[in-house]
Write a protein that holds these residues in place. Structure first.
Motif, PDB file in Angstrom:
ATOM      1  N   ARG A   6       0.820  -1.203   0.000  1.00  0.00           N
ATOM      2  CA  ARG A   6       0.000   0.000   0.000  1.00  0.00           C
ATOM      3  C   ARG A   6       0.857   1.258   0.000  1.00  0.00           C
ATOM      4  NH1 ARG A   6      -5.431  -0.628   3.682  1.00  0.00           N
ATOM      5  NH2 ARG A   6      -6.492  -2.057   2.291  1.00  0.00           N
ATOM      6  N   GLY A 157     -16.120   2.039   2.913  1.00  0.00           N
ATOM      7  CA  GLY A 157     -14.881   2.123   3.652  1.00  0.00           C
ATOM      8  C   GLY A 157     -15.046   1.602   5.062  1.00  0.00           C
ATOM      9  N   ASP A 180      -9.290   8.581   5.907  1.00  0.00           N
ATOM     10  CA  ASP A 180      -8.931   7.621   4.852  1.00  0.00           C
ATOM     11  C   ASP A 180      -9.754   6.340   4.901  1.00  0.00           C
ATOM     12  OD1 ASP A 180      -7.869   6.057   6.914  1.00  0.00           O
ATOM     13  OD2 ASP A 180      -5.823   6.090   6.163  1.00  0.00           O
ATOM     14  N   ARG A 181     -10.669   6.233   5.877  1.00  0.00           N
ATOM     15  CA  ARG A 181     -11.583   5.085   6.009  1.00  0.00           C
ATOM     16  C   ARG A 181     -10.822   3.763   6.082  1.00  0.00           C
ATOM     17  NH1 ARG A 181     -16.799   5.986   5.021  1.00  0.00           N
ATOM     18  NH2 ARG A 181     -16.986   4.277   6.538  1.00  0.00           N
ATOM     19  N   GLU A 183      -8.263   2.881   4.470  1.00  0.00           N
ATOM     20  CA  GLU A 183      -7.720   2.531   3.166  1.00  0.00           C
ATOM     21  C   GLU A 183      -6.633   3.552   2.848  1.00  0.00           C
ATOM     22  OE1 GLU A 183     -10.968   2.389   0.418  1.00  0.00           O
ATOM     23  OE2 GLU A 183     -12.025   0.818   1.523  1.00  0.00           O
ATOM     24  N   GLU A 185      -4.111   4.156   0.962  1.00  0.00           N
ATOM     25  CA  GLU A 185      -3.721   4.654  -0.353  1.00  0.00           C
ATOM     26  C   GLU A 185      -4.634   5.761  -0.871  1.00  0.00           C
ATOM     27  OE1 GLU A 185      -6.376   1.038  -1.087  1.00  0.00           O
ATOM     28  OE2 GLU A 185      -4.774   1.598   0.310  1.00  0.00           O
ATOM     29  N   THR A 186      -5.869   5.847  -0.347  1.00  0.00           N
ATOM     30  CA  THR A 186      -6.783   6.889  -0.817  1.00  0.00           C
ATOM     31  C   THR A 186      -6.272   8.286  -0.497  1.00  0.00           C
ATOM     32  OG1 THR A 186      -8.072   6.844   1.240  1.00  0.00           O
ATOM     33  CG2 THR A 186      -8.781   5.364  -0.533  1.00  0.00           C
ATOM     34  N   ASN A 189      -4.453   9.723  -3.389  1.00  0.00           N
ATOM     35  CA  ASN A 189      -5.143   9.612  -4.668  1.00  0.00           C
ATOM     36  C   ASN A 189      -6.044  10.831  -4.841  1.00  0.00           C
ATOM     37  OD1 ASN A 189      -6.687   8.985  -6.903  1.00  0.00           O
ATOM     38  ND2 ASN A 189      -7.298   6.960  -6.192  1.00  0.00           N
ATOM     39  N   SER A 192      -9.879  10.605  -5.261  1.00  0.00           N
ATOM     40  CA  SER A 192     -10.696  10.197  -4.115  1.00  0.00           C
ATOM     41  C   SER A 192     -10.694  11.357  -3.136  1.00  0.00           C
ATOM     42  CB  SER A 192     -10.119   8.945  -3.453  1.00  0.00           C
ATOM     43  OG  SER A 192     -10.691   8.738  -2.170  1.00  0.00           O
ATOM     44  N   ASN A 193     -11.835  11.653  -2.522  1.00  0.00           N
ATOM     45  CA  ASN A 193     -11.797  12.704  -1.511  1.00  0.00           C
ATOM     46  C   ASN A 193     -11.673  12.152  -0.094  1.00  0.00           C
ATOM     47  OD1 ASN A 193     -14.497  11.888  -1.300  1.00  0.00           O
ATOM     48  ND2 ASN A 193     -15.254  13.664  -2.442  1.00  0.00           N
ATOM     49  N   LEU A 194     -11.196  10.906   0.030  1.00  0.00           N
ATOM     50  CA  LEU A 194     -10.839  10.337   1.325  1.00  0.00           C
ATOM     51  C   LEU A 194      -9.403  10.745   1.668  1.00  0.00           C
ATOM     52  CD1 LEU A 194     -12.278   6.707   0.971  1.00  0.00           C
ATOM     53  CD2 LEU A 194     -13.453   8.794   1.693  1.00  0.00           C
TER      54      LEU A 194
END
Length: 381
Positions: A6, A157, A180-181, A183, A185-186, A189, A192-194
């Motif tokens: 990740r 998520g 980031d929930r 996760e 890598e979000t 990114n 993604s708005n995480l």
């Protein structure tokens, strides 16, 4: 190996996200500072709630208090509680549920409130932001004309939703923290708005002067990226925006949030993965913005409020952070040059979820517990 994969993925994604240069500064590990020996305040229990999550003061001195399980209350300074009807259904479990609440900058005129929550959806629930009007009649209160003005993308998520709401000093824009929930890598990114701090218009749309506004879509909402679990967001009296977030095993952070900067998660951290796999430190990657203050071991920061009241004049200009894991109230002092330090840490004997300041200058805390207290802090006699 999953965590290592990740991190490598995130490092690849950031190259396409147009990372901006860091504004380097010294990092301070506040966890090495001793706890304060005595309390200069008395704590009075005003009311109790089932796992309360957030406090928001209204212009008349009353407050709104959310419970993670999905209930909202209108509360007087004396502790009288009125449950508010019309609250949207939240997906509750772990860190997810009904989260933050904030009165509109024009509440005295429009009666609007904003609330964040994890909306039921497949794959673990989706962070959502809604706006509604608070109405009262015959001793009852309810939210009417509720409109969901923003939803996280992609949906679903784990925990770590973030969801903290802050309005800029001129009341024209809303800032929202999005976790980031679970996760990682979000966070790197840009599609993604995480794992981001978002800047929105009051209707949930993206402002035309955001850093990536011209790219449209999710990117147009992003103010900063590379965040993990942001549970504190507030503007200082000088107009600067500050945020606190939970690290993994170590590395809780207090950050000065600046337009378009990347704060590094999960490529860098001052903590390590729960598996024991180390994460490179901020100092090894100067292109990422480092925290001003960090905590290793963690305190699990939650809530953030700046103080400008009269009851504690010695604290004007300070910020206060609740500590969940640390079971404490933390005072942060600033040097006027974008530097900060932990000035006090008082043992509260309970997980402190949120901090707020009323118009008279009293500090208010809520405890993260099934019988969590709403506490009013005033000077000790």
């Amino acid at each position: 190996m999953r965590n290592a994969v990740r991190i490598t993925l995130a490092a690849t994604i950031i190259g396409s996200a147009a990372a901006l240069p860091s504004l380097a500064r010294a990092e301070v590990n506040a966890a090495t500072s001793p706890a304060s020996a005595s309390r200069p305040f008395k704590a009075t229990t005003i009311a109790r709630f089932d796992t309360p999550w957030a406090i928001a003061f209204l212009p008349d001195g009353r407050m709104l208090v959310t419970e993670k399980g999905g209930r909202l209350f209108l509360v007087t300074p004396a502790g009288a509680k009125t449950e508010v009807a019309g609250v949207p259904r939240a997906q509750v479990g772990g860190q997810n549920g009904l989260l933050d609440i904030a009165a509109s900058p024009g509440f005295a005129r429009d009666g609007l409130v904003y609330l964040s929550y994890v909306e039921p959806s497949s794959g673990g629930g989706t962070l959502a932001l809604a706006r509604a009007k608070l109405t009262e009649a015959d001793g009852k209160a309810r939210l009417s004309d509720l409109d969901v003005i923003w939803r996280a993308s992609p949906k679903g998520g784990g925990g770590q939703p973030g969801g903290i709401i802050a309005f800029d000093p001129d009341g024209r824009h809303l800032f929202l923290s999005s976790g980031d929930r679970m996760e990682p890598e979000t966070a790197q990114n840009a599609d993604s708005n995480l794992g981001k701090i978002l800047r929105l218009n009051l209707d949930g749309s993206a402002p035309a002067d955001n850093p990536m506004a011209a790219q449209g879509g999710v990117r147009a909402q992003i103010w900063s990226l590379g965040h993990r679990n942001p549970y504190g967001l507030a503007f200082a009296p000088d107009g600067s925006l500050w945020e606190n977030e939970m690290g993994p095993r170590g590395g809780d952070e207090l950050n000065l949030i600046r337009r378009g900067l990347n704060y590094g998660w999960p490529v860098v951290s001052n903590g390590d993965n729960y598996s024991g796999v180390p994460i490179p430190r901020h100092r090894t990657r100067p292109e990422f913005e480092a925290p001003v203050v960090y905590w290793t071991p963690i305190i699990a920061p939650a809530g953030l409020a700046f103080y400008s009241g009269k009851l504690f004049p010695q604290w004007r200009g300070s910020a206060f952070i609740g500590a969940l894991g640390g079971e404490a109230l933390v005072r942060i002092a600033f040097d006027g040059k974008n530097g900060a330090r932990q000035a006090d840490r008082w043992d509260m004997g309970a997980r402190i979820r949120d901090v707020a300041v009323d118009r008279d200058g009293a500090l208010w805390l809520i405890e993260d517990d099934s019988d969590g207290r709403l506490l009013r802090l005033t000077p000790a006699k």
